[in-house]
Motif scaffolding. Structure first.
Motif, PDB file in Angstrom:
ATOM      1  N   LEU A  95       0.848  -1.174   0.000  1.00  0.00           N
ATOM      2  CA  LEU A  95       0.000   0.000   0.000  1.00  0.00           C
ATOM      3  C   LEU A  95       0.892   1.235   0.000  1.00  0.00           C
ATOM      4  O   LEU A  95       1.795   1.361   0.821  1.00  0.00           O
ATOM      5  N   LEU A  96       0.676   2.123  -0.952  1.00  0.00           N
ATOM      6  CA  LEU A  96       1.451   3.364  -1.048  1.00  0.00           C
ATOM      7  C   LEU A  96       0.599   4.518  -0.530  1.00  0.00           C
ATOM      8  O   LEU A  96      -0.469   4.810  -1.075  1.00  0.00           O
ATOM      9  N   LEU A  97       1.065   5.162   0.550  1.00  0.00           N
ATOM     10  CA  LEU A  97       0.391   6.341   1.096  1.00  0.00           C
ATOM     11  C   LEU A  97       1.114   7.577   0.576  1.00  0.00           C
ATOM     12  O   LEU A  97       2.301   7.771   0.852  1.00  0.00           O
ATOM     13  N   PHE A  98       0.404   8.402  -0.174  1.00  0.00           N
ATOM     14  CA  PHE A  98       0.996   9.633  -0.686  1.00  0.00           C
ATOM     15  C   PHE A  98       0.564  10.757   0.248  1.00  0.00           C
ATOM     16  O   PHE A  98      -0.588  11.191   0.230  1.00  0.00           O
ATOM     17  N   GLN A  99       1.498  11.204   1.104  1.00  0.00           N
ATOM     18  CA  GLN A  99       1.160  12.136   2.176  1.00  0.00           C
ATOM     19  C   GLN A  99       1.252  13.592   1.730  1.00  0.00           C
ATOM     20  O   GLN A  99       2.128  13.950   0.953  1.00  0.00           O
ATOM     21  N   ASN A 100       0.355  14.401   2.266  1.00  0.00           N
ATOM     22  CA  ASN A 100       0.267  15.805   1.895  1.00  0.00           C
ATOM     23  C   ASN A 100       0.752  16.675   3.051  1.00  0.00           C
ATOM     24  O   ASN A 100       0.093  16.817   4.077  1.00  0.00           O
ATOM     25  N   ASN A 101       1.952  17.286   2.904  1.00  0.00           N
ATOM     26  CA  ASN A 101       2.531  18.107   3.971  1.00  0.00           C
ATOM     27  C   ASN A 101       1.792  19.421   4.203  1.00  0.00           C
ATOM     28  O   ASN A 101       2.082  20.123   5.176  1.00  0.00           O
ATOM     29  N   ALA A 102       0.871  19.777   3.325  1.00  0.00           N
ATOM     30  CA  ALA A 102       0.111  21.011   3.528  1.00  0.00           C
ATOM     31  C   ALA A 102      -0.909  20.842   4.651  1.00  0.00           C
ATOM     32  O   ALA A 102      -1.462  21.827   5.144  1.00  0.00           O
ATOM     33  N   GLU A 103      -1.172  19.596   5.045  1.00  0.00           N
ATOM     34  CA  GLU A 103      -2.025  19.307   6.203  1.00  0.00           C
ATOM     35  C   GLU A 103      -1.269  18.281   7.033  1.00  0.00           C
ATOM     36  O   GLU A 103      -1.338  17.081   6.773  1.00  0.00           O
ATOM     37  N   LEU A 104      -0.541  18.759   8.019  1.00  0.00           N
ATOM     38  CA  LEU A 104       0.421  17.928   8.731  1.00  0.00           C
ATOM     39  C   LEU A 104      -0.220  16.866   9.615  1.00  0.00           C
ATOM     40  O   LEU A 104      -1.265  17.069  10.225  1.00  0.00           O
ATOM     41  N   ARG A 105       0.474  15.754   9.647  1.00  0.00           N
ATOM     42  CA  ARG A 105       0.237  14.697  10.611  1.00  0.00           C
ATOM     43  C   ARG A 105       1.590  14.357  11.227  1.00  0.00           C
ATOM     44  O   ARG A 105       2.635  14.566  10.608  1.00  0.00           O
ATOM     45  N   ALA A 106       1.589  13.830  12.436  1.00  0.00           N
ATOM     46  CA  ALA A 106       2.846  13.537  13.119  1.00  0.00           C
ATOM     47  C   ALA A 106       3.779  12.694  12.253  1.00  0.00           C
ATOM     48  O   ALA A 106       4.993  12.896  12.242  1.00  0.00           O
ATOM     49  N   GLY A 107       3.207  11.766  11.516  1.00  0.00           N
ATOM     50  CA  GLY A 107       3.993  10.883  10.667  1.00  0.00           C
ATOM     51  C   GLY A 107       4.407  11.500   9.349  1.00  0.00           C
ATOM     52  O   GLY A 107       5.079  10.842   8.549  1.00  0.00           O
ATOM     53  N   GLY A 108       4.017  12.727   9.076  1.00  0.00           N
ATOM     54  CA  GLY A 108       4.399  13.406   7.831  1.00  0.00           C
ATOM     55  C   GLY A 108       3.307  14.334   7.336  1.00  0.00           C
ATOM     56  O   GLY A 108       3.382  15.537   7.465  1.00  0.00           O
ATOM     57  N   GLY A 109       2.275  13.745   6.769  1.00  0.00           N
ATOM     58  CA  GLY A 109       1.175  14.554   6.256  1.00  0.00           C
ATOM     59  C   GLY A 109      -0.064  13.689   6.115  1.00  0.00           C
ATOM     60  O   GLY A 109      -0.012  12.459   6.255  1.00  0.00           O
ATOM     61  N   ILE A 110      -1.167  14.283   5.827  1.00  0.00           N
ATOM     62  CA  ILE A 110      -2.410  13.553   5.670  1.00  0.00           C
ATOM     63  C   ILE A 110      -2.315  12.638   4.437  1.00  0.00           C
ATOM     64  O   ILE A 110      -1.860  13.068   3.374  1.00  0.00           O
ATOM     65  N   PRO A 111      -2.660  11.359   4.551  1.00  0.00           N
ATOM     66  CA  PRO A 111      -2.631  10.482   3.375  1.00  0.00           C
ATOM     67  C   PRO A 111      -3.747  10.875   2.401  1.00  0.00           C
ATOM     68  O   PRO A 111      -4.885  10.435   2.522  1.00  0.00           O
ATOM     69  N   GLY A 112      -3.389  11.734   1.440  1.00  0.00           N
ATOM     70  CA  GLY A 112      -4.401  12.239   0.519  1.00  0.00           C
ATOM     71  C   GLY A 112      -4.754  11.274  -0.583  1.00  0.00           C
ATOM     72  O   GLY A 112      -5.883  11.250  -1.069  1.00  0.00           O
ATOM     73  N   SER A 113      -3.800  10.453  -0.986  1.00  0.00           N
ATOM     74  CA  SER A 113      -4.022   9.495  -2.058  1.00  0.00           C
ATOM     75  C   SER A 113      -3.411   8.163  -1.659  1.00  0.00           C
ATOM     76  O   SER A 113      -2.352   8.119  -1.017  1.00  0.00           O
ATOM     77  N   VAL A 114      -4.072   7.074  -2.017  1.00  0.00           N
ATOM     78  CA  VAL A 114      -3.632   5.733  -1.648  1.00  0.00           C
ATOM     79  C   VAL A 114      -3.627   4.876  -2.908  1.00  0.00           C
ATOM     80  O   VAL A 114      -4.526   4.988  -3.744  1.00  0.00           O
TER      81      VAL A 114
END
Length: 606
Positions: A227-246
């Motif tokens: 599973l590839l989580l493409f994280q969006n740093n414009a909406e931060l999460r502790a682990g990097g960014g919100i997984p906007g696309s999977v």
């Protein structure tokens, strides 16, 4: 029978004794002089061999970098000969006895130990690796005709594993060399050897993990699905960014294919967390961590995030994936330095220079519809992936891009296979909580967006850390300082798209940025206190798996900044360890800065 009178015979015997003692003393002095000369000559010869061995190491490094395998094998053989000669010259009985003489003994013993270490490395690390370098170099990991040839990598596993074990032992042996009474040149040489081995050992360990993991994880022994989580740093999460696309990534004997893709927003909300959550996780981040795909990275524990994402994918598509990979647009920009520009189906051209701004900012103005935004992100990911999977990239730049992304915490990997995950654990891609050892004490600074927007594109972050022994019991006091600033334009509320500001939908005025800052200390540390802009801070204190945590909420209007200081008490046995801080990667990731403070008032700037 002597004709001398008794008195004269007795006197002759008395006179002979001093002469005998004198001859014995002279003989011993001669032996000592010969021994010193022997040791001295052999020391000079050994030094010459060691110096030539050092030169061969530099030559070998350049040859390996250039991929000149034939020359590397010759240099490795010469290096082995030089190191072996130095070891032989310092290993005879005379040298062995001289090691225990006053003053010079400590130096001779250190030189002998250096020779042994260098010889071991030459024979059991350099030579085995040089033997496989012709078949295994950076280009070995580049797809050819859409496929990576995994057999050379698998064939190299024994040699690389042996080299890694040798370097690990050499690192320990060099560290054990006593230099308390050695001369400056010897002390310096030992220090240089230690530094070189520490670096080489760490690099070898990383290479060994990759070589041991790559064949199986790339489908050499059967297909793998990730599973590839493409994280969006414009909406931060502790682990990097919100997984906007999977997306689903399939590996088949070295070939990679991007399969089914879905928006992160299409997973959840679930009535209950898809997996049981620990009390520590729910206490700090809430049950939503396990109820929305976009929130699985609220926790900095990537293994937890990955298992939750795996369970959500199975609920939605009925498919059990073998692992989870996460990356962000900044990593994508690094990869684009290796691939060159990529043309998207939308007509946009994605480059290393415009990727971050286009994917994290411009896209929201260009495509106001969230559905179109998701389609754009999917197109960007698949287009870059297609170029990578066909081998259309500079291999060295590609590896450098992945290394930089890993070091900055932008690239994460988890395997559902326990043996593989144990090899991943302890590396930069594992996404684990801070650790403590005699070498380093780590702290963690993790940010979670509370705005429900994409305003973190404008969030600037600076992290500083320092430590000092301020108590008689030797326990170190450590201070972590975090400064956040909202760098959005003053008119952000009206000049930025509503989708970016959040439009006030989650209780935050447009243009403002709401952030939760969680500062983690190593296990068994003690929280002492915290301040916000020099005043006592109102915050939440908790623990996460034995790690003390101080969590603070901030709200910043455009142009505003806040500085948060938190103080922890560590263990005396780790007082001399270097202090480090890892942090959630945003659009920019500056290096952690050193921090000085007064022991009398560590929560306030000096």
């Amino acid at each position: 029978m002597s004709d001398l009178p008794e008195s004269r015979r007795t006197a002759a015997r008395r006179g002979a004794r001093p002469r005998l003692v004198l001859w014995i003393v002279l003989a011993l002095v001669l032996i000592l002089i010969l021994a010193v000369a022997w040791v001295g000559v052999r020391a000079l010869l050994a030094r010459g061999h060691l110096e030539r061995a050092v030169g061969d190491v530099d030559t070998l490094r350049a040859q390996l970098t250039d991929g000149d395998s034939a020359a590397a094998k010759n240099t490795a053989k010469r290096l082995e000969d030089e190191a072996g000669a130095a070891r032989a010259l310092t290993g005879d009985p005379v040298w062995g006895a001289a090691q225990y003489t006053p003053f010079f003994g400590a130096n001779l013993r250190a030189v002998r130990q250096v020779s042994v270490v260098v010889d071991d490395v030459a024979r059991n690390a350099v030579s085995p690796v040089a033997g496989v370098v012709g078949k295994l170099d950076s280009d070995s990991f580049a797809p050819k005709n859409g496929k990576i040839d995994l057999q050379p990598i698998e064939d190299a596993q024994p040699a690389v594993a042996k080299a890694t074990r040798t370097l690990t032992k050499a690192d320990r042996d060099a560290d054990a060399i006593d230099t308390n009474r050695t001369l400056s040149p010897v002390t310096t040489a030992v220090a240089e050897l230690r530094n070189a081995l520490q670096t080489a050992s760490a690099q070898a360990d990383g290479a060994n993990r990759i070589v041991q993991l790559a064949p199986a994880m790339l489908g050499h022994d059967g297909d793998r699905n990730y599973l590839l989580l493409f994280q969006n740093n414009a909406e931060l999460r502790a682990g990097g960014g919100i997984p906007g696309s999977v997306a689903l990534l399939q590996a088949h004997d070295g070939s990679l294919a991007l399969q089914n893709q879905a928006a992160g927003s299409s997973f959840g909300p679930y009535d209950q967390p898809v997996l049981p959550l620990s009390a520590d996780t729910t206490g700090l981040y809430g049950k939503i961590t396990g109820e929305y795909m976009q929130d699985v990275t609220l926790t900095p524990r990537f293994d937890v995030s990955a298992k939750l994402a795996q369970a959500m994918w199975k609920q939605k598509f009925g498919q059990q994936v073998d692992g989870v990979l996460a990356m962000d647009p900044v990593t994508l920009s690094y990869i684009l330095k290796a691939t060159g520009p990529v043309q998207l189906p939308t007509g946009d051209t994605l480059t290393s220079d415009n990727a971050v701004k286009l994917l994290l900012s411009d896209v929201y103005a260009k495509y106001p519809d969230p559905t179109m935004q998701d389609a754009f992100f999917a197109a960007a990911a698949s287009s870059v992936f297609e170029k990578v999977s066909t081998g259309g990239f500079d291999t060295k730049k590609f590896i450098a891009a992945l290394a930089l992304g890993s070091d900055e915490g932008r690239l994460r990997l988890w395997s559902a296979t326990k043996g593989e995950q144990s090899r991943i654990s302890g590396t930069a891609v594992a996404g684990e909580l801070p650790t403590v050892s005699k070498a380093a004490r780590q702290f963690g600074v993790y940010l979670n967006d509370g705005t429900g927007s994409k305003m973190d594109y404008y969030l600037d972050k600076t992290v500083s850390v320092g430590s000092s022994v301020c108590r008689k019991d030797g326990r170190p006091t450590s201070v972590v300082e975090v400064t956040l600033k909202n760098s959005a334009p003053a008119d952000a509320a009206t000049s930025l798209p509503e989708y970016v500001t959040g439009g006030g939908a989650f209780g935050t005025e447009p243009g403002k940025i709401k952030t939760l800052i969680a500062v983690y200390a190593p296990e068994n540390a003690i929280y002492l206190g915290a301040t916000q802009d020099g005043k006592e801070a109102a915050l939440q204190t908790a623990t996460d798996g034995g790690h003390p945590v101080a969590q603070l909420q901030t709200m910043l209007a455009p142009g505003q900044s806040v500085t948060f200081r938190v103080v922890f008490l560590g263990q005396a046995k780790y007082a001399k360890a270097a202090v480090q801080a890892m942090s959630t990667p945003g659009v920019d990731q500056a290096e952690t800065e050193p921090l000085s403070f007064e022991c009398s008032n560590p929560t306030h700037a000096g």
